[in-house]
Design an enzyme around this catalytic site. Sequence first.
Site, PDB file in Angstrom:
ATOM      1  N   SER A 149       0.834  -1.193   0.000  1.00 10.95           N
ATOM      2  CA  SER A 149       0.000   0.000   0.000  1.00 10.95           C
ATOM      3  C   SER A 149       0.872   1.248   0.000  1.00 10.95           C
ATOM      4  CB  SER A 149      -0.866   0.028   1.275  1.00 10.95           C
ATOM      5  OG  SER A 149      -1.495   1.291   1.416  1.00 10.95           O
ATOM      6  N   TYR A 162      -0.933  -0.627  10.460  1.00 10.92           N
ATOM      7  CA  TYR A 162      -1.135  -1.041   9.070  1.00 10.92           C
ATOM      8  C   TYR A 162       0.036  -0.580   8.200  1.00 10.92           C
ATOM      9  CZ  TYR A 162      -3.387  -1.379   4.455  1.00 10.92           C
ATOM     10  OH  TYR A 162      -3.681  -1.671   3.146  1.00 10.92           O
TER      11      TYR A 162
HETATM   12  N1  NAP Z   1      -8.819  -1.092  -0.587  1.00 11.69           N
HETATM   13  C1  NAP Z   1      -7.813  -0.256  -0.511  1.00 11.69           C
HETATM   14  O1  NAP Z   1      -7.975   0.982  -0.556  1.00 11.69           O
HETATM   15  C2  NAP Z   1      -6.393  -0.767  -0.387  1.00 11.69           C
HETATM   16  C3  NAP Z   1      -5.373   0.157  -0.517  1.00 11.69           C
HETATM   17  C4  NAP Z   1      -4.060  -0.294  -0.398  1.00 11.69           C
HETATM   18  C5  NAP Z   1      -3.785  -1.633  -0.179  1.00 11.69           C
HETATM   19  N2  NAP Z   1      -4.816  -2.505  -0.057  1.00 11.69           N
HETATM   20  C6  NAP Z   1      -4.457  -3.899   0.183  1.00 11.69           C
HETATM   21  O2  NAP Z   1      -5.050  -4.698  -0.828  1.00 11.69           O
HETATM   22  C7  NAP Z   1      -5.308  -6.014  -0.315  1.00 11.69           C
HETATM   23  C8  NAP Z   1      -6.752  -6.385  -0.583  1.00 11.69           C
HETATM   24  O3  NAP Z   1      -7.556  -5.474   0.124  1.00 11.69           O
HETATM   25  P1  NAP Z   1      -9.086  -5.191  -0.266  1.00 11.69           P
HETATM   26  O4  NAP Z   1      -9.298  -3.731  -0.174  1.00 11.69           O
HETATM   27  O5  NAP Z   1      -9.419  -5.903  -1.503  1.00 11.69           O
HETATM   28  O6  NAP Z   1      -9.794  -5.816   1.011  1.00 11.69           O
HETATM   29  P2  NAP Z   1     -10.968  -6.873   1.196  1.00 11.69           P
HETATM   30  O7  NAP Z   1     -12.037  -6.621   0.215  1.00 11.69           O
HETATM   31  O8  NAP Z   1     -11.273  -6.852   2.651  1.00 11.69           O
HETATM   32  O9  NAP Z   1     -10.248  -8.249   0.813  1.00 11.69           O
HETATM   33  C9  NAP Z   1      -9.328  -8.833   1.680  1.00 11.69           C
HETATM   34  C10 NAP Z   1      -9.152 -10.271   1.250  1.00 11.69           C
HETATM   35  O10 NAP Z   1      -8.236 -10.914   2.134  1.00 11.69           O
HETATM   36  C11 NAP Z   1      -8.801 -12.153   2.539  1.00 11.69           C
HETATM   37  N3  NAP Z   1      -8.286 -12.539   3.838  1.00 11.69           N
HETATM   38  C12 NAP Z   1      -8.406 -11.887   5.019  1.00 11.69           C
HETATM   39  N4  NAP Z   1      -7.829 -12.604   6.008  1.00 11.69           N
HETATM   40  C13 NAP Z   1      -7.327 -13.729   5.416  1.00 11.69           C
HETATM   41  C14 NAP Z   1      -6.623 -14.869   5.888  1.00 11.69           C
HETATM   42  N5  NAP Z   1      -6.304 -14.999   7.193  1.00 11.69           N
HETATM   43  N6  NAP Z   1      -6.260 -15.828   5.011  1.00 11.69           N
HETATM   44  C15 NAP Z   1      -6.586 -15.718   3.695  1.00 11.69           C
HETATM   45  N7  NAP Z   1      -7.253 -14.659   3.172  1.00 11.69           N
HETATM   46  C16 NAP Z   1      -7.618 -13.697   4.034  1.00 11.69           C
HETATM   47  C17 NAP Z   1     -10.310 -11.892   2.579  1.00 11.69           C
HETATM   48  O11 NAP Z   1     -11.038 -13.076   2.443  1.00 11.69           O
HETATM   49  P3  NAP Z   1     -11.627 -13.940   3.656  1.00 11.69           P
HETATM   50  O12 NAP Z   1     -12.167 -12.975   4.680  1.00 11.69           O
HETATM   51  O13 NAP Z   1     -12.616 -14.741   2.929  1.00 11.69           O
HETATM   52  O14 NAP Z   1     -10.501 -14.751   4.169  1.00 11.69           O
HETATM   53  C18 NAP Z   1     -10.451 -11.060   1.296  1.00 11.69           C
HETATM   54  O15 NAP Z   1     -10.524 -11.898   0.170  1.00 11.69           O
HETATM   55  C19 NAP Z   1      -4.947  -5.958   1.183  1.00 11.69           C
HETATM   56  O16 NAP Z   1      -3.654  -6.464   1.372  1.00 11.69           O
HETATM   57  C20 NAP Z   1      -4.976  -4.462   1.492  1.00 11.69           C
HETATM   58  O17 NAP Z   1      -4.145  -4.135   2.572  1.00 11.69           O
HETATM   59  C21 NAP Z   1      -6.111  -2.112  -0.158  1.00 11.69           C
END
Ligand code: NAP
Length: 264
Positions: A149, A162
């Site tokens: 991120s 984070y």
């Molecule tokens: N959205 C943003 O603005 C943003 C910005 C920068 C970086 N990111 C990064 O992008 C990535 C995806 O984020 P997102 O925004 O798409 O969030 P999200 O919609 O909450 O997706 C997170 C994913 O991680 C999985 N997950 C959580 N705990 C897990 C575990 N213990 N084992 C396996 N899978 C697990 C969840 O599935 P389950 O709950 O089914 O396990 C879900 O598929 C993250 O690393 C986040 O830090 C996001």
Amino acid sequence: MDKSEAALGTGATSIPRLAWITGASSGIGRALALRLARDGWTVAASARSVDELALLAAESRGRIFPFPLDVTDKDAVNQTVQAIERNHGDIDLSVFAAGTYFRDYAVDFDSARFRTMVELNLIGTAQCLERIMPAMIARKSGQIAVVASVSGYVGLPGAASYGATKAALNVMCEALYPELRSHGVKLSIVNPGFVDTPLTRKNDFPMPFLISADEAAATIADGLAAAKYEIVFPRTMAVAMKLLHALPARLRFALTRRMLRPQA
Ligand SMILES: NC(=O)c1ccc[n+]([C@@H]2O[C@H](COP(=O)([O-])OP(=O)(O)OC[C@H]3O[C@@H](n4cnc5c(N)ncnc54)[C@H](OP(=O)(O)O)[C@@H]3O)[C@@H](O)[C@H]2O)c1
């Protein structure tokens, strides 16, 4: 050369190509799984939610296969990769997007919450890397992407824990990149700004330059096809965060202080 080979940019001739995505049941990981499937990839999709993965697979007309997994469980990571390779062959591309985020401030700092984020964002990713890298090095081919991120660039109020995990992923990939390249394995660090997903929908603060998960997935897929080291987006957020990072501390704090909540 079909789309998946073109997408990988290797010019190799073997078909089909196999991608493994963690964090695939929701948000960025889910959108990327669907994008790669449309591009002709076979996708092994991992996350904890069995139902969500089944829905995703059903949506993909037989190109996405669910492999439920909790990446914080090292044995489960190893068994899942074995199952993926047994059913679909060698993994050519791995994208580690599983991650979580809690807001934290000095007034309510909680090391247990910090540990939860470290366990998932850092150790979870490390366990997947540990399992995937030796196989790709031995084959002298493959591609890996780690989703961090832009909040890993600068310490932002409310993202102490984070940001620390995402900064660590950036440094870890920077360290691994030259060695992996010397073995013919490509590595990318993905640094998104704000993306509209269930993770950010709980935020009650302004999210400048917010983009959709599909836009994020398209940018990641294009960045992987070009074998870019850093895939950072949206451009406006990337420039803003890199400038903030480059500022002298006094000026940087003058800006980040404004992100503080009134009570903090
Ligand atoms: N959205 C943003 O603005 C943003 C910005 C920068 C970086 N990111 C990064 O992008 C990535 C995806 O984020 P997102 O925004 O798409 O969030 P999200 O919609 O909450 O997706 C997170 C994913 O991680 C999985 N997950 C959580 N705990 C897990 C575990 N213990 N084992 C396996 N899978 C697990 C969840 O599935 P389950 O709950 O089914 O396990 C879900 O598929 C993250 O690393 C986040 O830090 C996001």
